[in-house]
Design an enzyme around this catalytic site. Sequence first.
Site, PDB file in Angstrom:
ATOM      1  N   LYS A  11      31.254  45.475  30.977  1.00  0.00           N
ATOM      2  CA  LYS A  11      31.276  44.016  31.121  1.00  0.00           C
ATOM      3  C   LYS A  11      29.859  43.439  31.104  1.00  0.00           C
ATOM      4  O   LYS A  11      28.871  44.169  31.221  1.00  0.00           O
ATOM      5  CB  LYS A  11      32.026  43.657  32.413  1.00  0.00           C
ATOM      6  CG  LYS A  11      33.522  44.052  32.376  1.00  0.00           C
ATOM      7  CD  LYS A  11      34.258  43.570  33.632  1.00  0.00           C
ATOM      8  CE  LYS A  11      35.740  43.934  33.577  1.00  0.00           C
ATOM      9  NZ  LYS A  11      36.480  43.394  34.755  1.00  0.00           N
ATOM     10  N   TYR A  51      43.018  38.969  28.147  1.00  0.00           N
ATOM     11  CA  TYR A  51      43.493  38.963  29.535  1.00  0.00           C
ATOM     12  C   TYR A  51      44.720  38.057  29.719  1.00  0.00           C
ATOM     13  O   TYR A  51      44.976  37.578  30.831  1.00  0.00           O
ATOM     14  CB  TYR A  51      42.374  38.527  30.472  1.00  0.00           C
ATOM     15  CG  TYR A  51      41.400  39.637  30.862  1.00  0.00           C
ATOM     16  CD1 TYR A  51      41.840  40.741  31.598  1.00  0.00           C
ATOM     17  CD2 TYR A  51      40.052  39.571  30.526  1.00  0.00           C
ATOM     18  CE1 TYR A  51      40.966  41.744  31.971  1.00  0.00           C
ATOM     19  CE2 TYR A  51      39.159  40.584  30.900  1.00  0.00           C
ATOM     20  CZ  TYR A  51      39.625  41.662  31.629  1.00  0.00           C
ATOM     21  OH  TYR A  51      38.765  42.656  32.027  1.00  0.00           O
ATOM     22  N   PHE A  59      42.379  33.537  39.513  1.00  0.00           N
ATOM     23  CA  PHE A  59      41.032  33.929  39.097  1.00  0.00           C
ATOM     24  C   PHE A  59      40.837  33.891  37.586  1.00  0.00           C
ATOM     25  O   PHE A  59      39.768  34.242  37.087  1.00  0.00           O
ATOM     26  CB  PHE A  59      40.688  35.330  39.637  1.00  0.00           C
ATOM     27  CG  PHE A  59      41.666  36.420  39.232  1.00  0.00           C
ATOM     28  CD1 PHE A  59      41.605  37.006  37.976  1.00  0.00           C
ATOM     29  CD2 PHE A  59      42.637  36.865  40.120  1.00  0.00           C
ATOM     30  CE1 PHE A  59      42.496  38.010  37.604  1.00  0.00           C
ATOM     31  CE2 PHE A  59      43.542  37.872  39.760  1.00  0.00           C
ATOM     32  CZ  PHE A  59      43.464  38.444  38.489  1.00  0.00           C
ATOM     33  N   ARG A  87      40.191  55.439  34.747  1.00  0.00           N
ATOM     34  CA  ARG A  87      40.404  54.617  35.947  1.00  0.00           C
ATOM     35  C   ARG A  87      39.775  55.299  37.176  1.00  0.00           C
ATOM     36  O   ARG A  87      39.211  54.628  38.043  1.00  0.00           O
ATOM     37  CB  ARG A  87      41.898  54.382  36.188  1.00  0.00           C
ATOM     38  CG  ARG A  87      42.599  53.591  35.094  1.00  0.00           C
ATOM     39  CD  ARG A  87      42.271  52.120  35.086  1.00  0.00           C
ATOM     40  NE  ARG A  87      42.672  51.418  36.268  1.00  0.00           N
ATOM     41  CZ  ARG A  87      42.737  50.081  36.353  1.00  0.00           C
ATOM     42  NH1 ARG A  87      42.399  49.305  35.308  1.00  0.00           N
ATOM     43  NH2 ARG A  87      43.082  49.498  37.459  1.00  0.00           N
ATOM     44  N   THR A  93      39.087  48.077  41.852  1.00  0.00           N
ATOM     45  CA  THR A  93      38.724  46.775  41.263  1.00  0.00           C
ATOM     46  C   THR A  93      37.629  46.089  42.071  1.00  0.00           C
ATOM     47  O   THR A  93      36.677  45.537  41.507  1.00  0.00           O
ATOM     48  CB  THR A  93      39.978  45.868  41.208  1.00  0.00           C
ATOM     49  OG1 THR A  93      41.031  46.578  40.556  1.00  0.00           O
ATOM     50  CG2 THR A  93      39.691  44.581  40.476  1.00  0.00           C
ATOM     51  N   ARG A 104      32.045  51.547  39.563  1.00  0.00           N
ATOM     52  CA  ARG A 104      31.988  50.252  40.262  1.00  0.00           C
ATOM     53  C   ARG A 104      31.219  50.355  41.573  1.00  0.00           C
ATOM     54  O   ARG A 104      30.485  49.424  41.937  1.00  0.00           O
ATOM     55  CB  ARG A 104      33.405  49.717  40.467  1.00  0.00           C
ATOM     56  CG  ARG A 104      33.968  49.105  39.173  1.00  0.00           C
ATOM     57  CD  ARG A 104      35.434  48.861  39.236  1.00  0.00           C
ATOM     58  NE  ARG A 104      35.916  47.990  38.163  1.00  0.00           N
ATOM     59  CZ  ARG A 104      37.201  47.856  37.844  1.00  0.00           C
ATOM     60  NH1 ARG A 104      38.131  48.516  38.511  1.00  0.00           N
ATOM     61  NH2 ARG A 104      37.563  47.067  36.856  1.00  0.00           N
ATOM     62  N   ASN A 114      32.525  43.219  38.001  1.00  0.00           N
ATOM     63  CA  ASN A 114      32.776  44.594  38.429  1.00  0.00           C
ATOM     64  C   ASN A 114      32.546  45.652  37.341  1.00  0.00           C
ATOM     65  O   ASN A 114      33.191  46.688  37.326  1.00  0.00           O
ATOM     66  CB  ASN A 114      34.157  44.709  39.084  1.00  0.00           C
ATOM     67  CG  ASN A 114      35.289  44.359  38.136  1.00  0.00           C
ATOM     68  OD1 ASN A 114      35.052  44.036  36.993  1.00  0.00           O
ATOM     69  ND2 ASN A 114      36.506  44.448  38.624  1.00  0.00           N
ATOM     70  N   HIS A 117      35.914  47.490  32.478  1.00  0.00           N
ATOM     71  CA  HIS A 117      37.365  47.359  32.330  1.00  0.00           C
ATOM     72  C   HIS A 117      37.903  48.678  31.810  1.00  0.00           C
ATOM     73  O   HIS A 117      37.250  49.338  31.002  1.00  0.00           O
ATOM     74  CB  HIS A 117      37.722  46.261  31.311  1.00  0.00           C
ATOM     75  CG  HIS A 117      39.147  46.362  30.839  1.00  0.00           C
ATOM     76  ND1 HIS A 117      40.193  45.834  31.547  1.00  0.00           N
ATOM     77  CD2 HIS A 117      39.700  47.003  29.776  1.00  0.00           C
ATOM     78  CE1 HIS A 117      41.327  46.137  30.913  1.00  0.00           C
ATOM     79  NE2 HIS A 117      41.053  46.845  29.832  1.00  0.00           N
ATOM     80  N   GLU A 128      45.580  47.235  23.813  1.00  0.00           N
ATOM     81  CA  GLU A 128      44.179  46.829  23.941  1.00  0.00           C
ATOM     82  C   GLU A 128      43.299  47.462  22.864  1.00  0.00           C
ATOM     83  O   GLU A 128      42.379  46.810  22.367  1.00  0.00           O
ATOM     84  CB  GLU A 128      43.676  47.212  25.334  1.00  0.00           C
ATOM     85  CG  GLU A 128      44.346  46.373  26.423  1.00  0.00           C
ATOM     86  CD  GLU A 128      43.900  46.742  27.833  1.00  0.00           C
ATOM     87  OE1 GLU A 128      44.375  46.091  28.776  1.00  0.00           O
ATOM     88  OE2 GLU A 128      43.070  47.671  27.988  1.00  0.00           O
TER      89      GLU A 128
HETATM   90  P1  RTP Z   1      40.227  45.421  34.582  1.00  0.00           P
HETATM   91  O1  RTP Z   1      41.555  44.933  34.017  1.00  0.00           O
HETATM   92  O2  RTP Z   1      39.086  44.492  34.293  1.00  0.00           O
HETATM   93  O3  RTP Z   1      39.968  46.840  34.206  1.00  0.00           O
HETATM   94  O4  RTP Z   1      40.330  45.456  36.171  1.00  0.00           O
HETATM   95  P2  RTP Z   1      41.519  45.986  37.055  1.00  0.00           P
HETATM   96  O5  RTP Z   1      42.639  46.537  36.203  1.00  0.00           O
HETATM   97  O6  RTP Z   1      40.926  46.893  38.083  1.00  0.00           O
HETATM   98  O7  RTP Z   1      42.002  44.650  37.752  1.00  0.00           O
HETATM   99  P3  RTP Z   1      43.077  43.552  37.260  1.00  0.00           P
HETATM  100  O8  RTP Z   1      44.050  43.352  38.356  1.00  0.00           O
HETATM  101  O9  RTP Z   1      43.597  43.901  35.898  1.00  0.00           O
HETATM  102  O10 RTP Z   1      42.181  42.245  37.159  1.00  0.00           O
HETATM  103  C1  RTP Z   1      41.368  41.977  36.043  1.00  0.00           C
HETATM  104  C2  RTP Z   1      40.031  41.489  36.506  1.00  0.00           C
HETATM  105  O11 RTP Z   1      40.172  40.230  37.128  1.00  0.00           O
HETATM  106  C3  RTP Z   1      39.263  40.125  38.201  1.00  0.00           C
HETATM  107  N1  RTP Z   1      39.975  39.915  39.445  1.00  0.00           N
HETATM  108  N2  RTP Z   1      39.583  39.072  40.320  1.00  0.00           N
HETATM  109  N3  RTP Z   1      39.340  37.492  42.629  1.00  0.00           N
HETATM  110  C4  RTP Z   1      40.359  38.334  42.526  1.00  0.00           C
HETATM  111  O12 RTP Z   1      41.197  38.469  43.387  1.00  0.00           O
HETATM  112  C5  RTP Z   1      40.441  39.142  41.333  1.00  0.00           C
HETATM  113  N4  RTP Z   1      41.374  40.018  41.084  1.00  0.00           N
HETATM  114  C6  RTP Z   1      41.081  40.509  39.864  1.00  0.00           C
HETATM  115  C7  RTP Z   1      38.485  41.403  38.292  1.00  0.00           C
HETATM  116  O13 RTP Z   1      37.238  41.225  37.634  1.00  0.00           O
HETATM  117  C8  RTP Z   1      39.348  42.388  37.544  1.00  0.00           C
HETATM  118  O14 RTP Z   1      38.580  43.425  36.979  1.00  0.00           O
HETATM  119 MG    MG Z   2      43.478  45.475  34.612  1.00  0.00          MG
END
Ligand code: RTP
Ligand code: MG
Length: 143
Positions: A11, A51, A59, A87, A93, A104, A114, A117, A128
């Site tokens: 990112k 996304y 968010f 992962r 996250t 991370r 963070n 992805h 994706e």
């Molecule tokens: P990613 O998709 O980026 O790999 O991250 P992830 O699976 O660990 O998390 P995901 O639930 O898919 O959320 C995508 C991205 O959104 C941001 N986020 N912010 N403020 C919040 O509560 C929140 N929750 C998620 C994070 O940057 C996350 O990587």
């Molecule tokens: Mg995700």
Amino acid sequence: MATERTLSIIKPDAVAKNVIGEIYSRFEKAGLRIVAARMIHLSQEQAEGFYAEHKERPFFGDLVSFMTSGPVMIQVLEGEDAVIKNRDLMGATNPAQADAGTIRADFAQSIDENAVHGSDSVESAAREVAFFFTEDQLCSRTR
Ligand code: RTP
Ligand code: MG
């Protein structure tokens, strides 16, 4: 164990920190092969499309504006159990909850910024990977 592909994005925060190589090294040490890569500065349309599953989340606006704030490095990783392996390397996250030694924990500052992805399932990975690469752009090394 199955040979899988997964989509990884370094990112804007981690690209700005100049740690692409350090993150690539972690993939390679874990046995994941980089079979395609490109650096791009995502447009708003690309970030929203990528996304889309999160578009109703509170968010979403911040996520899109962060992901378009600077260039990202996008790669396809291939290897045994690549989705879960990536992962595990990434960590939780929220970097405050990420295990020591994960990407991370070491390079991210907040849940919004963070560092990386990674696809969360084989099905997401297929969608994706196809979002950014055509099949002929993947230099698979399974044979
Ligand atoms: P990613 O998709 O980026 O790999 O991250 P992830 O699976 O660990 O998390 P995901 O639930 O898919 O959320 C995508 C991205 O959104 C941001 N986020 N912010 N403020 C919040 O509560 C929140 N929750 C998620 C994070 O940057 C996350 O990587
Ligand atoms: Mg995700």
